[in-house]
Design a protein around this motif. Structure first.
Motif, PDB file in Angstrom:
ATOM      1  N   UNK A  39       0.825  -1.203   0.000  1.00 46.43           N
ATOM      2  CA  UNK A  39       0.000   0.000   0.000  1.00 46.43           C
ATOM      3  C   UNK A  39       0.866   1.263   0.000  1.00 46.43           C
ATOM      4  N   UNK A  40       1.931   1.229   0.769  1.00 47.07           N
ATOM      5  CA  UNK A  40       2.858   2.359   0.802  1.00 47.07           C
ATOM      6  C   UNK A  40       3.476   2.588  -0.572  1.00 47.07           C
ATOM      7  N   UNK A  41       3.879   1.520  -1.217  1.00 50.28           N
ATOM      8  CA  UNK A  41       4.474   1.595  -2.549  1.00 50.28           C
ATOM      9  C   UNK A  41       3.508   2.232  -3.547  1.00 50.28           C
ATOM     10  N   UNK A  42       2.265   1.757  -3.548  1.00 53.92           N
ATOM     11  CA  UNK A  42       1.261   2.275  -4.486  1.00 53.92           C
ATOM     12  C   UNK A  42       0.972   3.744  -4.209  1.00 53.92           C
ATOM     13  N   UNK A  43       0.835   4.103  -2.938  1.00 52.28           N
ATOM     14  CA  UNK A  43       0.576   5.505  -2.601  1.00 52.28           C
ATOM     15  C   UNK A  43       1.738   6.410  -2.997  1.00 52.28           C
ATOM     16  N   UNK A  44       2.959   5.961  -2.757  1.00 50.18           N
ATOM     17  CA  UNK A  44       4.122   6.782  -3.123  1.00 50.18           C
ATOM     18  C   UNK A  44       4.161   7.050  -4.619  1.00 50.18           C
ATOM     19  N   UNK A  48       3.164  10.700  -6.443  1.00 50.51           N
ATOM     20  CA  UNK A  48       4.232  11.377  -7.186  1.00 50.51           C
ATOM     21  C   UNK A  48       3.853  11.503  -8.657  1.00 50.51           C
ATOM     22  N   UNK A  49       3.210  10.500  -9.204  1.00 51.12           N
ATOM     23  CA  UNK A  49       2.804  10.618 -10.610  1.00 51.12           C
ATOM     24  C   UNK A  49       1.721  11.677 -10.785  1.00 51.12           C
ATOM     25  N   UNK A  50       0.819  11.802  -9.825  1.00 48.87           N
ATOM     26  CA  UNK A  50      -0.180  12.871  -9.886  1.00 48.87           C
ATOM     27  C   UNK A  50       0.473  14.248  -9.797  1.00 48.87           C
ATOM     28  N   UNK A  51       1.565  14.312  -9.045  1.00 50.64           N
ATOM     29  CA  UNK A  51       2.259  15.581  -8.891  1.00 50.64           C
ATOM     30  C   UNK A  51       3.132  15.909 -10.092  1.00 50.64           C
ATOM     31  N   UNK A  52       3.897  14.963 -10.556  1.00 49.50           N
ATOM     32  CA  UNK A  52       4.865  15.238 -11.625  1.00 49.50           C
ATOM     33  C   UNK A  52       4.255  15.158 -13.025  1.00 49.50           C
ATOM     34  N   UNK A  53       3.489  14.134 -13.292  1.00 49.67           N
ATOM     35  CA  UNK A  53       2.953  13.951 -14.644  1.00 49.67           C
ATOM     36  C   UNK A  53       1.714  14.809 -14.893  1.00 49.67           C
TER      37      UNK A  53
END
Length: 139
Positions: A39-44, A48-53
């Motif tokens: 879950x931590x992996x998916x959230x990270x 980050x993809x929502x922020x960067x991409x």
């Protein structure tokens, strides 16, 4: 008479069910730490993809939230590892191995396995969190 001797050698079905029911929580405990890691992996990577991409969330906000989530994930995994270490009872008995194969030794083995999975999960959370700390923003 031969049928009676065969049935007395086999464990009763009630005993099998009772033994499995007693270990059901231990079997679930093995999955908890890797689930927290996943879950931590998916959230990270999702945040980050929502922020960067997609540029929906500022990267500084994502880093702060994910740092807090990483600490929370490590705390949960540490708690699960501590509980598994208590189930393993290696600190109390000093025995690392239980070759006799009794129900108690199987119970301890499940604690041992859950403890080791907690250690691996904690290492996974740390490695997934390292880019948050080492990389300043979206590259």
């Amino acid at each position: 008479m031969n049928d009676e001797s065969n049935t007395s050698d086999r464990p009763r079905e009630d005993e099998d069910r009772h033994a499995f029911a007693a270990e059901a929580h231990s079997l679930w405990r093995i999955t908890f730490a890797p689930t927290v890691w996943a879950l931590h992996f998916v959230l990270c990577y999702g945040l980050v993809s929502l922020s960067c991409a997609k540029e929906l969330i500022p990267i500084a906000t994502v880093q702060a939230v994910l740092t807090a989530l990483s600490l929370l994930a490590l705390a949960i995994i540490a708690w699960l590892g501590f509980r598994s270490l208590r189930q393993w009872r290696v600190l109390v008995t000093g025995q690392l191995e239980h070759p006799e194969g009794t129900p108690e030794s199987r119970h301890r083995f499940l604690g041992h396995a859950a403890f080791l999975l907690s250690v691996i999960s904690a290492i996974g959370v740390i490695f997934v969190s390292m880019p948050l700390i080492l990389i300043g923003g979206c590259q």
